[in-house]
Write an enzyme that holds these catalytic residues in place. Structure first.
Site, mmCIF file in Angstrom:
data_model
loop_
_atom_site.group_PDB
_atom_site.id
_atom_site.type_symbol
_atom_site.label_atom_id
_atom_site.label_comp_id
_atom_site.label_asym_id
_atom_site.label_seq_id
_atom_site.Cartn_x
_atom_site.Cartn_y
_atom_site.Cartn_z
ATOM 1 N N ASP A 6 0.846 -1.190 0.000
ATOM 2 C CA ASP A 6 0.000 0.000 0.000
ATOM 3 C C ASP A 6 0.887 1.247 0.000
ATOM 4 O O ASP A 6 1.627 1.479 0.960
ATOM 5 C CB ASP A 6 -0.876 -0.041 1.262
ATOM 6 C CG ASP A 6 -1.701 1.226 1.429
ATOM 7 O OD1 ASP A 6 -1.958 1.902 0.405
ATOM 8 O OD2 ASP A 6 -2.087 1.524 2.577
ATOM 9 N N ASP A 51 -1.961 -1.113 -3.684
ATOM 10 C CA ASP A 51 -2.272 -0.331 -4.881
ATOM 11 C C ASP A 51 -1.161 -0.449 -5.920
ATOM 12 O O ASP A 51 -0.126 -1.073 -5.668
ATOM 13 C CB ASP A 51 -2.553 1.135 -4.512
ATOM 14 C CG ASP A 51 -1.508 1.693 -3.556
ATOM 15 O OD1 ASP A 51 -0.321 1.402 -3.774
ATOM 16 O OD2 ASP A 51 -1.888 2.396 -2.592
ATOM 17 N N ASP A 109 -4.015 3.938 2.708
ATOM 18 C CA ASP A 109 -5.440 3.705 2.989
ATOM 19 C C ASP A 109 -5.706 2.271 3.448
ATOM 20 O O ASP A 109 -6.863 1.870 3.608
ATOM 21 C CB ASP A 109 -6.310 4.065 1.773
ATOM 22 C CG ASP A 109 -6.077 3.144 0.594
ATOM 23 O OD1 ASP A 109 -5.150 2.289 0.659
ATOM 24 O OD2 ASP A 109 -6.797 3.255 -0.420
ATOM 25 N N GLU A 135 -8.404 -20.701 -15.900
ATOM 26 C CA GLU A 135 -8.696 -21.262 -14.591
ATOM 27 C C GLU A 135 -9.597 -22.452 -14.898
ATOM 28 O O GLU A 135 -10.783 -22.292 -15.196
ATOM 29 C CB GLU A 135 -9.413 -20.261 -13.683
ATOM 30 C CG GLU A 135 -9.594 -20.836 -12.298
ATOM 31 C CD GLU A 135 -10.548 -20.044 -11.393
ATOM 32 O OE1 GLU A 135 -10.449 -20.187 -10.173
ATOM 33 O OE2 GLU A 135 -11.407 -19.305 -11.909
ATOM 34 N N ASP A 148 -5.793 -10.486 -15.352
ATOM 35 C CA ASP A 148 -6.916 -11.373 -15.075
ATOM 36 C C ASP A 148 -8.061 -10.997 -16.015
ATOM 37 O O ASP A 148 -8.356 -9.815 -16.173
ATOM 38 C CB ASP A 148 -7.359 -11.185 -13.619
ATOM 39 C CG ASP A 148 -7.661 -12.489 -12.937
ATOM 40 O OD1 ASP A 148 -8.619 -13.148 -13.379
ATOM 41 O OD2 ASP A 148 -6.966 -12.844 -11.981
HETATM 42 O O1 ISL Z 1 -11.719 -21.413 -4.370
HETATM 43 C C1 ISL Z 1 -12.690 -21.781 -4.995
HETATM 44 C C2 ISL Z 1 -12.820 -23.189 -5.357
HETATM 45 O O2 ISL Z 1 -11.870 -23.960 -4.657
HETATM 46 C C3 ISL Z 1 -13.722 -20.842 -5.253
HETATM 47 O O3 ISL Z 1 -13.718 -20.040 -4.130
HETATM 48 C C4 ISL Z 1 -13.533 -19.905 -6.403
HETATM 49 O O4 ISL Z 1 -14.609 -19.070 -6.398
HETATM 50 C C5 ISL Z 1 -13.462 -20.527 -7.752
HETATM 51 O O5 ISL Z 1 -12.232 -21.161 -7.812
HETATM 52 C C6 ISL Z 1 -13.519 -19.467 -8.874
HETATM 53 O O6 ISL Z 1 -12.539 -18.497 -8.669
HETATM 54 C C7 ISL Z 1 -12.471 -17.342 -9.452
HETATM 55 O O7 ISL Z 1 -13.712 -16.715 -9.649
HETATM 56 C C8 ISL Z 1 -14.344 -16.123 -8.521
HETATM 57 C C9 ISL Z 1 -13.390 -15.285 -7.665
HETATM 58 O O8 ISL Z 1 -13.991 -14.994 -6.444
HETATM 59 C C10 ISL Z 1 -12.087 -15.982 -7.446
HETATM 60 O O9 ISL Z 1 -11.211 -15.181 -6.705
HETATM 61 C C11 ISL Z 1 -11.544 -16.338 -8.785
HETATM 62 O O10 ISL Z 1 -10.237 -16.851 -8.762
HETATM 63 C C12 ISL Z 1 -15.454 -15.263 -9.048
HETATM 64 O O11 ISL Z 1 -14.947 -14.408 -10.038
#
Ligand code: ISL
Length: 566
Positions: free
Chosen positions: A34, A42, A38, A267, A111
């Protein structure tokens, strides 16, 4: 650190790519540094730490979302894809971050969160406003005259219900995550065009790729049938990998990704060894890599979200799983390996041993695993220090919407709150989100204000400054091993062979390329353990070991990690 020249010899059978040879370092902006006091990390804070990141020897930074967002799910609820969250800084800050990374020879991966937006995104504001609005079909709506839609599970909903009734237009909208995160309707070509255009905006700025949030969810069976009787809590199986998923990814590749020298990683929620190739084989022209959930799901109760299985994980199961995933990409595609990220607990707590006696040793042992597998390592900031789970006792300490909603849900339905809080000490996402521990000054040097999430009190000893001065620290072990890996392509492309498979304590494997052999021995236990690898260790050279007095034999000390070379 002294500069090292990269080994450039290679075999023709291997298709070299920069993203296969890279070590990816994940920075969680809320928790990294940070600069303005705050209490929230950031962009200027990250900029002030670029020399630190460079000093690690990593190649790519994956930055969690920094887009404009009400920030109810720490940036995964985006209200403007082409603006920066004001608490993180400005677009000018972003540009200098990117330039600062590139000047240091580092790449930046953003992301990409396109399964859903924030409910504050202008598309949703329009979409909600009337049934005839031109943006109506940007999201999934179910008119209430048709009755209540069949139940769909939602990750962050207090009632676990993914359809939310909106009286304004007498209809339900779909949200697989929080009710503030409505799912985009990818069936609509305008949605796809808008997303692709936005991706080009960032790539034209010079970013080097995307990590794609829950990308298998973008295509859905839009008839939304009732869940079948065999459902058994495995919602991902029924929600993800919809009929048009690969068509959309191919379009994305053709219209966007293939036009840039960028990398892409999904992911891979719900992706199995059977479906992985569909995403990442080069001749599919979709994505470069994915990260699966099978590894991090070990030791969790199947079909139950984040419930820890009593008895822990058997090493043999862990080894079988990673060997299986290595073999998947033996001929085609390319793998990834990770043990922690912002959705996971701290690596050393979950997979090693965070007892002070074993913390540093087991953390280095896990780092050795990550940096010696045939896959691109994704390494989560703070793990290089051996940061541990904070293990909150009270629900009021948590900030994560996932933990808070799960707690409220259990409370409403009469669930066992004590068991839940116990499991959260292991599994809660906030464990991996506590502020980065820079030094032993107040708040670990993360902020001069009040940190948004409590700092782990062990920062007095576990921090970057203290560890930087100690040649035997986790931090310097990580740096050293990265250099060792970079000097030898065998660590990237070498064939992987597991040895002594049934050994319940030691994970042993070789990596081979062009006549060079690497042997990795990892004792996953707090006891001395013997390994049978049939090699004469006396004639090999020891590249690295996490003990000041390495065993140099097949009898490994507790949590010992040794890497030999022939
Ligand atoms: O950790 C998870 C499964 O083990 C879930 O909490 C997670 O939400 C899932 O893996 C999807 O994750 C992604 O999308 C979510 C976000 O909250 C996570 O941080 C992200 O990595 C929603 O956008």
């Amino acid at each position: 650190m002294t500069a090292v020249t990269q080994d450039t010899t290679h075999t023709d059978s291997i298709q070299r790519k920069w993203w296969k040879e890279a070590v990816v370092y994940q920075v969680y902006p809320m928790s990294f540094k940070d600069a303005d006091g705050d209490g929230i990390g950031d962009l200027k804070g990250i900029i002030s730490k670029l020399d630190y990141i460079k000093s690690l020897g990593v190649d790519v930074v994956w930055l969690n979302p920094v887009y404009q967002s009400p920030n109810r799910d720490n940036g995964y609820d985006i209200s403007n894809y082409e603006a920066i969250m004001s608490r993180f800084g400005t677009m000018a800050d972003f540009d200098s971050l990117l330039a600062g990374l590139h000047r240091r020879g580092l790449k930046l991966v953003m992301d990409l969160v396109v399964n859903h937006t924030s409910d504050q995104h202008p598309w949703f504001v329009q979409s909600r406003s009337s049934r005839s609005n031109p943006y109506r079909n940007f999201y999934h709506w179910w008119d209430a005259e048709r009755g209540k839609p069949a139940h769909r599970y939602s990750f962050f909903d207090v009632n676990n219900e993914a359809w939310k009734y909106d009286s304004l237009t007498h209809a339900y909208y779909l949200h697989y995550f929080g009710d503030f995160q409505p799912d985009l309707n990818w069936e609509n070509p305008q949605v796809r065009d808008s997303i692709f255009q936005m991706m080009r905006f960032w790539l034209d700025k010079g970013v080097d790729g995307f990590r794609m949030d829950v990308i298998p969810f973008i295509s859905k069976d839009t008839t939304f049938p009732p869940l079948p009787p065999q459902y058994n809590g495995d919602f991902v199986k029924y929600y993800a990998n919809g009929p048009h998923l690969h068509e959309y990814l191919r379009d994305m590749n053709r219209d966007v990704l293939s036009r840039y020298d960028c990398m892409s990683v999904a992911e891979g929620i719900g992706v199995t060894t059977a479906t992985a190739h569909d995403f990442v084989d080069a001749d599919r022209h979709e994505l470069n890599m994915l990260y699966h959930f099978e590894g991090v799901s070990l030791g969790m109760v199947p079909g139950k979200f984040k419930e820890v299985q009593p008895g822990g994980v058997r090493l043999v199961d862990f080894k079988n799983l990673y060997s299986k995933w290595d073999s998947v990409f033996e001929q085609k595609g390319w793998g990834t390996v990770y043990l922690g990220n912002h959705d996971q607990p701290r690596m050393v707590t979950r997979w090693g041993n965070d007892d002070p006696q074993w913390r540093a040793l087991s953390s280095k042992m896990l780092t050795t695993f990550l940096l010696t597998m045939r896959a691109t390592p994704y390494y989560y900031a703070g793990d290089e220090l051996g940061m541990t789970n904070i293990k909150f006792n009270r629900i009021s300490d948590y900030r994560d919407v996932e933990s808070l909603n799960m707690y409220d849900h259990l409370k409403k339905t009469g669930g066992n709150l004590q068991e839940f809080l116990r499991d959260q000490k292991i599994t809660a996402r906030d464990n991996g989100r506590t502020p980065f521990q820079w030094n032993n000054s107040r708040n670990a040097g993360f902020t001069t204000g009040t940190p948004w999430l409590r700092v782990n009190p062990n920062y007095l000893t576990i921090n970057a400054e203290t560890e930087g001065k100690d040649s035997t620290s986790c931090l310097n072990y990580f740096r050293k091993l990265i250099q060792i890996r970079k000097q030898r392509l065998v660590f990237v492309y070498g064939k992987y062979t597991e040895l002594d498979k049934d050994n319940p304590s030691v994970y042993a494997y070789t990596r081979e390329l062009d006549g060079k052999t690497i042997l990795v021995l990892l004792n996953f236990t707090a006891n001395t353990a013997e390994v049978n690898v049939g090699n004469d260790l006396a004639h090999a050279s020891l590249l690295i070991d996490n003990y000041p007095h390495p065993s140099r034999t097949n009898l490994l000390q507790p949590y010992e990690a040794a890497v030999y070379e022939w």
